[in-house]
Enzyme design. Structure first.
Site: not given
Ligand code: ADP
Length: 168
Positions: A29, A69, A132, A146
């Site tokens: 990212k 997303y 993250n 994807e």
């Molecule tokens: P992952 O990336 O681990 O597959 P998700 O698909 O649930 O997780 O979420 C996609 C991305 O959205 C996460 O990597 C994170 O950057 C962001 N995200 C998820 N939950 C939150 C939250 N509660 N607040 C802010 N950003 C979030």
């Protein structure tokens, strides 16, 4: 030597071994790119033994980030997430190997860096869930979608001569 091609049949068997393996989509990212973590992250996947099958640095458009997303469009953090993903260039990659989807998720660590174990990418390099550092497909099915979205030109299909030193 453990491995060299002598017969066409053997070569085809090796080709099949390669092609049967899973692929996953990994994205560094914008924060990971800005913070200079690209080499470190690629290195972790390479050293594990996975094969890099596609790689590009791109600025994604809002509509593209929203498509990537789409499953999260109802979430309260969706707009912030899209802003984050379009805030700078990302590194899009395809990695291949046995169980690479699930193992890739383990290498990355839990979504919230506060809960990701030390030794994982998020555990080592991130603090906040909204910064993250890295994305990885969460299933073989989403990896397929994807990769089709991010690599319409198709990932490269080169084969590593390291194969017999990594797989038994
Ligand atoms: P992952 O990336 O681990 O597959 P998700 O698909 O649930 O997780 O979420 C996609 C991305 O959205 C996460 O990597 C994170 O950057 C962001 N995200 C998820 N939950 C939150 C939250 N509660 N607040 C802010 N950003 C979030």
């Amino acid at each position: 030597p453990l491995f060299f091609f002598s017969h066409k049949a053997e070569r085809e068997q090796e080709d099949n071994k390669h092609s049967e393996m899973e692929q996953t989509f990994i994205m560094i990212k914008p924060d990971g790119v800005q913070r200079g973590l690209v080499g470190e992250i690629i290195s972790r996947f390479e050293k594990k033994g996975f094969y890099l099958k596609g790689l590009k640095l791109i600025n994604v458009e809002r509509s593209f980030a929203e498509k990537h997303y789409a499953d999260l469009s109802a979430k309260p953090f969706f707009n912030g997430l899209v802003e984050y993903i379009i805030s700078g260039p990302v590194i899009a990659m395809v990695w291949q190997g046995k169980n690479v989807v699930i193992t890739g998720r383990k290498i990355i660590g839990a979504t919230n860096p506060a809960e990701s174990a030390p030794g994982t990418i998020r555990g080592d390099f991130a603090i906040d869930i909204g910064r993250n550092v890295i994305h990885g497909s969460d299933s073989v099915e989403s990896a397929r979608k994807e990769i089709a979205l991010w690599f319409p030109e198709c990932p490269f299909n080169w084969q590593s001569c390291l194969h017999p030193w990594i797989y038994e």
